[in-house]
Design an enzyme around this catalytic site. Structure first.
Site, PDB file in Angstrom:
ATOM      1  N   GLY A 100      -7.671   1.216  -1.398  1.00 18.89           N
ATOM      2  CA  GLY A 100      -8.217   0.219  -2.312  1.00 18.89           C
ATOM      3  C   GLY A 100      -7.428  -1.076  -2.386  1.00 18.89           C
ATOM      4  O   GLY A 100      -7.473  -1.762  -3.410  1.00 18.89           O
ATOM      5  N   SER A 101      -6.726  -1.432  -1.325  1.00 17.44           N
ATOM      6  CA  SER A 101      -5.991  -2.709  -1.375  1.00 17.44           C
ATOM      7  C   SER A 101      -6.959  -3.877  -1.472  1.00 17.44           C
ATOM      8  O   SER A 101      -6.682  -4.860  -2.163  1.00 17.44           O
ATOM      9  CB  SER A 101      -5.072  -2.860  -0.159  1.00 17.44           C
ATOM     10  OG  SER A 101      -5.821  -3.037   1.028  1.00 17.44           O
ATOM     11  N   ASN A 102      -8.127  -3.757  -0.835  1.00 21.56           N
ATOM     12  CA  ASN A 102      -9.127  -4.826  -0.989  1.00 21.56           C
ATOM     13  C   ASN A 102      -9.667  -4.842  -2.417  1.00 21.56           C
ATOM     14  O   ASN A 102      -9.836  -5.906  -3.008  1.00 21.56           O
ATOM     15  CB  ASN A 102     -10.284  -4.620  -0.006  1.00 21.56           C
ATOM     16  CG  ASN A 102      -9.971  -5.190   1.350  1.00 21.56           C
ATOM     17  OD1 ASN A 102      -9.880  -6.397   1.515  1.00 21.56           O
ATOM     18  ND2 ASN A 102      -9.765  -4.330   2.312  1.00 21.56           N
ATOM     19  N   ASN A 116     -20.527  -5.692   2.265  1.00 24.62           N
ATOM     20  CA  ASN A 116     -19.541  -4.841   2.938  1.00 24.62           C
ATOM     21  C   ASN A 116     -18.589  -5.706   3.751  1.00 24.62           C
ATOM     22  O   ASN A 116     -18.940  -6.815   4.174  1.00 24.62           O
ATOM     23  CB  ASN A 116     -20.252  -3.858   3.877  1.00 24.62           C
ATOM     24  CG  ASN A 116     -19.264  -2.885   4.538  1.00 24.62           C
ATOM     25  OD1 ASN A 116     -18.382  -2.355   3.894  1.00 24.62           O
ATOM     26  ND2 ASN A 116     -19.421  -2.670   5.838  1.00 24.62           N
ATOM     27  N   HIS A 127     -16.206  -5.527   7.180  1.00 28.07           N
ATOM     28  CA  HIS A 127     -15.946  -4.734   8.386  1.00 28.07           C
ATOM     29  C   HIS A 127     -14.746  -5.346   9.094  1.00 28.07           C
ATOM     30  O   HIS A 127     -14.701  -6.574   9.269  1.00 28.07           O
ATOM     31  CB  HIS A 127     -17.189  -4.724   9.292  1.00 28.07           C
ATOM     32  CG  HIS A 127     -17.037  -3.845  10.479  1.00 28.07           C
ATOM     33  ND1 HIS A 127     -17.076  -2.479  10.400  1.00 28.07           N
ATOM     34  CD2 HIS A 127     -16.774  -4.150  11.769  1.00 28.07           C
ATOM     35  CE1 HIS A 127     -16.881  -1.970  11.607  1.00 28.07           C
ATOM     36  NE2 HIS A 127     -16.682  -2.962  12.451  1.00 28.07           N
TER      37      HIS A 127
HETATM   38  C1  GRF Z   1     -10.350  -2.103   5.372  1.00 27.38           C
HETATM   39  O1  GRF Z   1      -9.818  -2.049   6.668  1.00 27.38           O
HETATM   40  C2  GRF Z   1     -11.770  -2.564   5.434  1.00 27.38           C
HETATM   41  O2  GRF Z   1     -12.023  -3.450   6.485  1.00 27.38           O
HETATM   42  C3  GRF Z   1     -12.498  -1.287   5.686  1.00 27.38           C
HETATM   43  O3  GRF Z   1     -11.822  -0.287   4.968  1.00 27.38           O
HETATM   44  C4  GRF Z   1     -10.484  -0.724   4.785  1.00 27.38           C
HETATM   45  C5  GRF Z   1     -10.214  -0.751   3.312  1.00 27.38           C
HETATM   46  O4  GRF Z   1      -8.868  -0.791   3.115  1.00 27.38           O
HETATM   47  N1  GRF Z   1     -13.871  -1.415   5.257  1.00 27.38           N
HETATM   48  P1  GRF Z   1      -8.382  -0.681   1.565  1.00 27.38           P
HETATM   49  O5  GRF Z   1      -8.790   0.694   1.071  1.00 27.38           O
HETATM   50  O6  GRF Z   1      -9.072  -1.790   0.818  1.00 27.38           O
HETATM   51  O7  GRF Z   1      -6.900  -0.849   1.624  1.00 27.38           O
END
Ligand code: GRF
Length: 185
Positions: free
Chosen positions: A12-14, A101, A103
């Site tokens: 979940g870093s994003n 999403n 990618h």
């Molecule tokens: C990222 O590489 C994103 O591109 C893919 O899943 C990963 C999510 O990483 N969809 P995080 O869980 O947000 O760290």
């Protein structure tokens, strides 16, 4: 204020970057973080931001439990940030042009079935690509073929490994994803 739900399976870093961004946005707020993994790192990150969480199984999602929760929470946009299950068509249809999403490659290359996480970067490495990057797109029933909203690229060096490629791409994700989402609201 638009209400956003983030779905994630992993660390979940994003999701964290998105919650950080929308903690002081006048256009959107994070209403919910959902995950299909009881022990997903994203749950800890959501608690840090005081964002309600919702854990569900694949079966519950496919039975409509997740859709009901999103409707109950009056969610307007669904953000997939490392969500590794195939979203049911019923759920996609409930958020037409409102499901986003990210990618970790430059679609249409390196997309489709099985192309997630390190598999993507290994394929890019094996092909000897001199660049990779991110694609932020709307989700339709054909998954990675939804309308591309944004792409950013990073150059790759011959000595780059799948791991260093992943790190370069993740940096782009963290840099751009939240702002691109805000621009869509
Ligand atoms: C990222 O590489 C994103 O591109 C893919 O899943 C990963 C999510 O990483 N969809 P995080 O869980 O947000 O760290």
């Amino acid at each position: 204020m638009k209400r956003l739900a983030i779905l994630a399976t992993g660390s979940g870093s994003n999701a964290e970057k998105i919650m950080e961004h929308f903690a002081h946005s006048s256009k959107g707020e994070i209403a919910l973080v959902g995950t299909n993994k009881e022990d997903a790192g994203v749950l800890v990150r959501a608690k840090k931001f005081g964002v309600p969480t919702f854990t569900f199984t694949r079966k519950e999602m496919e039975a409509g439990v997740l859709l009901a929760k999103l409707q109950e929470e009056r969610v307007d946009w669904v953000i997939l940030a490392g969500f590794l299950l195939k979203v049911p068509d019923e759920l996609i249809r409930a958020f037409p042009d409102r499901m986003v999403n990210i990618h970790p490659a430059l679609l249409p290359n390196y997309g489709g079935k099985g192309m997630y996480g390190h598999h993507v970067h290994e394929a890019v490495k094996a092909a000897g690509e001199t660049e990779s990057g991110i694609t932020i797109h709307l989700v339709n029933e054909h998954y990675d073929e939804g309308k591309i909203i944004f792409q950013a690229a990073t150059s790759l060096l011959p000595e780059d490994s799948a791991e260093t490629i992943a790190a370069k791409v993740l940096a782009l994700e963290h840099q751009y994803f939240a702002g691109v989402i805000e621009g869509l609201l």
